[in-house]
Design a protein around this motif. Structure first.
Motif, PDB file in Angstrom:
ATOM      1  N   VAL A  38       0.834  -1.207   0.000  1.00 39.19           N
ATOM      2  CA  VAL A  38       0.000   0.000   0.000  1.00 39.19           C
ATOM      3  C   VAL A  38       0.864   1.250   0.000  1.00 39.19           C
ATOM      4  O   VAL A  38       0.615   2.210  -0.741  1.00 39.19           O
ATOM      5  CB  VAL A  38      -0.948  -0.007   1.220  1.00 39.19           C
ATOM      6  N   PHE A  39       1.905   1.228   0.857  1.00 42.13           N
ATOM      7  CA  PHE A  39       2.806   2.385   0.937  1.00 42.13           C
ATOM      8  C   PHE A  39       3.491   2.636  -0.410  1.00 42.13           C
ATOM      9  O   PHE A  39       3.593   3.768  -0.874  1.00 42.13           O
ATOM     10  CB  PHE A  39       3.849   2.144   2.020  1.00 42.13           C
ATOM     11  N   LEU A  40       3.957   1.552  -1.043  1.00 44.24           N
ATOM     12  CA  LEU A  40       4.628   1.672  -2.336  1.00 44.24           C
ATOM     13  C   LEU A  40       3.679   2.222  -3.391  1.00 44.24           C
ATOM     14  O   LEU A  40       4.042   3.100  -4.189  1.00 44.24           O
ATOM     15  CB  LEU A  40       5.175   0.316  -2.773  1.00 44.24           C
ATOM     16  N   HIS A  41       2.447   1.714  -3.368  1.00 46.08           N
ATOM     17  CA  HIS A  41       1.441   2.186  -4.336  1.00 46.08           C
ATOM     18  C   HIS A  41       1.137   3.666  -4.117  1.00 46.08           C
ATOM     19  O   HIS A  41       1.065   4.448  -5.080  1.00 46.08           O
ATOM     20  CB  HIS A  41       0.165   1.361  -4.198  1.00 46.08           C
ATOM     21  N   GLN A  42       0.963   4.054  -2.850  1.00 48.03           N
ATOM     22  CA  GLN A  42       0.673   5.456  -2.556  1.00 48.03           C
ATOM     23  C   GLN A  42       1.836   6.354  -2.982  1.00 48.03           C
ATOM     24  O   GLN A  42       1.632   7.460  -3.486  1.00 48.03           O
ATOM     25  CB  GLN A  42       0.400   5.626  -1.062  1.00 48.03           C
ATOM     26  N   GLN A  43       3.045   5.865  -2.765  1.00 48.17           N
ATOM     27  CA  GLN A  43       4.224   6.629  -3.163  1.00 48.17           C
ATOM     28  C   GLN A  43       4.271   6.828  -4.671  1.00 48.17           C
ATOM     29  O   GLN A  43       4.556   7.925  -5.169  1.00 48.17           O
ATOM     30  CB  GLN A  43       5.488   5.918  -2.681  1.00 48.17           C
ATOM     31  N   GLN A  44       3.936   5.760  -5.409  1.00 52.20           N
ATOM     32  CA  GLN A  44       3.917   5.847  -6.869  1.00 52.20           C
ATOM     33  C   GLN A  44       2.841   6.823  -7.348  1.00 52.20           C
ATOM     34  O   GLN A  44       3.058   7.600  -8.271  1.00 52.20           O
ATOM     35  CB  GLN A  44       3.694   4.460  -7.473  1.00 52.20           C
ATOM     36  N   VAL A  45       1.677   6.765  -6.683  1.00 44.00           N
ATOM     37  CA  VAL A  45       0.575   7.667  -7.038  1.00 44.00           C
ATOM     38  C   VAL A  45       0.980   9.118  -6.788  1.00 44.00           C
ATOM     39  O   VAL A  45       0.730  10.004  -7.627  1.00 44.00           O
ATOM     40  CB  VAL A  45      -0.701   7.316  -6.241  1.00 44.00           C
ATOM     41  N   GLU A  47       4.017  10.343  -6.637  1.00 49.70           N
ATOM     42  CA  GLU A  47       5.054  10.733  -7.596  1.00 49.70           C
ATOM     43  C   GLU A  47       4.445  11.064  -8.951  1.00 49.70           C
ATOM     44  O   GLU A  47       4.836  12.044  -9.598  1.00 49.70           O
ATOM     45  CB  GLU A  47       6.088   9.605  -7.739  1.00 49.70           C
ATOM     46  N   ARG A  48       3.491  10.251  -9.385  1.00 49.27           N
ATOM     47  CA  ARG A  48       2.827  10.507 -10.666  1.00 49.27           C
ATOM     48  C   ARG A  48       2.029  11.810 -10.600  1.00 49.27           C
ATOM     49  O   ARG A  48       2.051  12.606 -11.532  1.00 49.27           O
ATOM     50  CB  ARG A  48       1.907   9.344 -11.039  1.00 49.27           C
ATOM     51  N   ARG A  49       1.344  12.001  -9.464  1.00 50.17           N
ATOM     52  CA  ARG A  49       0.547  13.224  -9.307  1.00 50.17           C
ATOM     53  C   ARG A  49       1.447  14.455  -9.339  1.00 50.17           C
ATOM     54  O   ARG A  49       1.141  15.444  -9.998  1.00 50.17           O
ATOM     55  CB  ARG A  49      -0.222  13.159  -7.992  1.00 50.17           C
ATOM     56  N   SER A  50       2.576  14.374  -8.627  1.00 51.33           N
ATOM     57  CA  SER A  50       3.513  15.499  -8.597  1.00 51.33           C
ATOM     58  C   SER A  50       4.100  15.763  -9.977  1.00 51.33           C
ATOM     59  O   SER A  50       4.194  16.911 -10.422  1.00 51.33           O
ATOM     60  CB  SER A  50       4.625  15.204  -7.596  1.00 51.33           C
ATOM     61  N   SER A  51       4.475  14.684 -10.670  1.00 46.72           N
ATOM     62  CA  SER A  51       5.051  14.821 -12.007  1.00 46.72           C
ATOM     63  C   SER A  51       4.047  15.421 -12.983  1.00 46.72           C
ATOM     64  O   SER A  51       4.374  16.315 -13.775  1.00 46.72           O
ATOM     65  CB  SER A  51       5.513  13.449 -12.496  1.00 46.72           C
ATOM     66  N   THR A  52       2.807  14.927 -12.907  1.00 46.35           N
ATOM     67  CA  THR A  52       1.750  15.438 -13.792  1.00 46.35           C
ATOM     68  C   THR A  52       1.476  16.904 -13.523  1.00 46.35           C
ATOM     69  O   THR A  52       1.355  17.712 -14.448  1.00 46.35           O
ATOM     70  CB  THR A  52       0.460  14.625 -13.584  1.00 46.35           C
ATOM     71  N   ARG A  53       1.387  17.262 -12.226  1.00 44.75           N
ATOM     72  CA  ARG A  53       1.101  18.642 -11.862  1.00 44.75           C
ATOM     73  C   ARG A  53       2.194  19.578 -12.375  1.00 44.75           C
ATOM     74  O   ARG A  53       1.915  20.641 -12.938  1.00 44.75           O
ATOM     75  CB  ARG A  53       0.967  18.752 -10.343  1.00 44.75           C
ATOM     76  N   LYS A  54       3.452  19.184 -12.188  1.00 39.98           N
ATOM     77  CA  LYS A  54       4.572  20.015 -12.650  1.00 39.98           C
ATOM     78  C   LYS A  54       4.558  20.179 -14.165  1.00 39.98           C
ATOM     79  O   LYS A  54       4.815  21.268 -14.691  1.00 39.98           O
ATOM     80  CB  LYS A  54       5.900  19.397 -12.206  1.00 39.98           C
ATOM     81  N   TYR A  55       4.227  19.094 -14.864  1.00 38.38           N
ATOM     82  CA  TYR A  55       4.219  19.141 -16.328  1.00 38.38           C
ATOM     83  C   TYR A  55       3.125  20.078 -16.839  1.00 38.38           C
ATOM     84  O   TYR A  55       3.364  20.908 -17.727  1.00 38.38           O
ATOM     85  CB  TYR A  55       4.009  17.737 -16.885  1.00 38.38           C
TER      86      TYR A  55
END
Length: 531
Positions: A38-45, A47-55
């Motif tokens: 769960v922790f790994l999945h949340q971390q991936q989510v 990271e993706r959210r942060s990357s998407t927002r920055k882009y």
């Protein structure tokens, strides 16, 4: 000795299962438990959210660079014209024409920009805008006479017209639904940044000779357009335009970069394809967009009234006159020294820029309509108080202080609502098929009104006084309040396709209510005849 099997076919000697779902593990086990998963999945989510927002933010910033050009021109001309008038020996009428013509000419860029963006794409239309403006800026900087200066203004106006109409459309088409309002307001932020930079440039170069100062001021305005060349390597094409060109895979790729959830990407892609399919259906095969805009069906007619109306009110309430002619306004209050005049205008630019940040924070939380209400009411009060200050107090230190306060208050309230929300709404409410060209009409309405106000402010002020002009602006701003209450819908949190259906459904509901009323009237008539 018996062994019980755990979830993985293993059993501990103590009889405690060692499966992945148990909180106890062998010391040598390297298999993660559910909490780790769960922790790994949340971390991936995250990271993706942060990357998407920055882009997405990077795309919005780069797409908004053209708007710095418009803001800089508005700000810098307020001071540069003082030195142009001295250097080229031009009249008051020529000053009005010089300032106002840019807005009038930009309407041709906006009109052409709508069609151009449908042909070559949103991204390359922004590039074209930058190139044309650079040509105009260079011509103005080197202009030896008023006639050549006007040629440069013509080219700069065309470039600004392209840029102003395409940036909000592009950002709206790439943005996630929940952040679309704040992101689509980025162009307005950059207009304000440009205005502030123009004011600072005026103050910084005011010590140079009259022949050199205004040329340096205008030359600085070319720099932002240079960065747009770098932006082309970062920003993608609009996914909605790609779908209209039947480039589905490319559109999906862009949506994957700008949305966090892959499921949402497929849903949005399906919505866009459906809207594009409807737009390209047989119903429209022989009907050009311009004809549909001239003879719109009822839902589109209401969209046009809302979009063009809010664009007109943005300008006829006097914002460009307040910014362009702030030195003349402060002169009317009693400031005479040029350096002090330009220093006072810097305060106007700072106020306008700071309060646009308030709009960015609130537009997706509070909504579009509440911000418009706050904005138009505040502007009406400030404009009226500005007129009263000049009419009742005349010149003096107290009048100067109040004038600066009310001018800064007016631009602050403008930046909170009417400034950014106007462009957000016109980029949101139109259907995909007509979005670019309908938004271009909105930009045309905006630029025409801006040009008329800018070209007439000095003449009107001379006829009815500066105070009387502000009373007139206040009355127009009061009408804007009524317009917002009656005709502007709330679009917060809805997809572009849902907003289109909202207008369509409202028309259908109104039609059904009309039909129901006709039936009720018929029944009542029959009853009266029977009785």
């Amino acid at each position: 000795m018996g062994f019980q099997e755990n979830g993985n076919g293993e059993m501990g000697l103590s009889g405690i299962p060692l499966g992945a779902k148990n909180k106890y593990k062998r010391m040598t086990s390297e298999l993660p438990d559910d909490n780790d998963d769960v922790f790994l999945h949340q971390q991936q989510v995250e990271e993706r959210r942060s990357s998407t927002r920055k882009y997405v933010i990077a795309c919005a910033i780069f797409a908004s660079l053209n708007n710095v050009l418009l803001g800089y021109d508005v700000g810098v001309m307020s001071g540069a014209v003082i030195f142009i008038k001295e250097d080229l020996k031009i009249s008051e009428v020529q000053v009005e024409f010089l300032i106002g013509i840019l807005s009038i000419i930009s309407l041709f860029g906006s009109l052409g920009g709508g069609r151009t963006s449908d042909i070559i794409g949103r991204k390359w239309t922004m590039a074209l805008a930058a190139v044309v403006f650079q040509m105009g800026g260079l011509t103005m900087t080197l202009a030896p006479s008023y006639a050549v200066l006007m040629v440069g203004r013509f080219l700069a106006g065309i470039g600004i017209g392209f840029g102003v109409m395409i940036s909000p459309i592009y950002i709206a088409e790439i943005s996630p639904n929940l952040n679309r309002g704040s992101l689509t307001a980025f162009p307005e932020i950059f207009i304000n940044v440009g205005i502030m930079l123009g004011y600072v440039s005026n103050y910084a170069f005011s010590g140079l000779s009259a022949h050199i100062s205004w040329r340096v001021m205008l030359a600085v305005g070319i720099l932002p357009s240079v960065f747009i060349g770098f932006a082309l390597f970062v920003i993608p094409e609009s996914p909605r335009w790609l779908v209209m060109q039947n480039r589905i895979d490319e559109a999906r790729s862009v949506l994957l970069k700008t949305n966090e959830d892959e499921k949402e990407v497929e849903e949005r892609l399906a919505e866009i394809q459906q809207a594009a399919g409807f737009a390209n259906s047989d119903k429209y095969d022989d009907k050009p967009v311009w004809r549909e805009l001239l003879f719109p069906p009822p839902p589109l007619r209401r969209m046009l009234i809302t979009g063009l109306g809010i664009q007109c009110f943005q300008q006829i309430s006097g914002i460009d006159a307040t910014v362009y002619y702030s030195p003349e306004i402060f002169q009317a209050a009693g400031i005479e020294d040029n350096s002090k005049l330009l220093a006072a205008t810097v305060a106007v630019g700072i106020s306008k820029t700071i309060f646009i940040l308030v709009a960015i924070i609130l537009i997706d939380k509070l909504g579009r309509k509440p911000l418009l209400m706050i904005s138009t009411i505040g502007m009406t009060v400030c404009l009226f108080c500005m007129g009263a200050t000049l009419a009742l107090l005349g010149k003096g230190s107290f009048a100067i202080a109040l004038s600066i306060l009310f001018v800064c208050g007016n631009v602050a309230f403008f930046s909170v609502g009417l400034g950014p929300v106007c462009w957000v709404l016109t980029s949101e409410i139109f259907p995909l098929r007509v979005r670019a060209q309908a938004s271009a009409l909105g930009a045309v309405a905006n630029r025409v009104c801006s040009g008329l106000v800018a070209m007439s402010f000095l003449s009107v002020s001379e006829a009815i006084s500066v105070a009387g002009t502000f009373f007139a602006f206040s009355a127009i701003s009061a009408l804007a309040i009524a317009f917002v209450v009656t005709l502007v819908p709330e679009t917060k949190g809805k997809s572009l396709e849902q907003i289109e259906m909202m207008f369509q459904n409202e028309y259908e509901i109104q039609g059904k209510e009309t039909e129901l009323g006709d039936v009720e009237q018929l029944v009542q008539n029959q009853t009266d005849l029977t009785n």
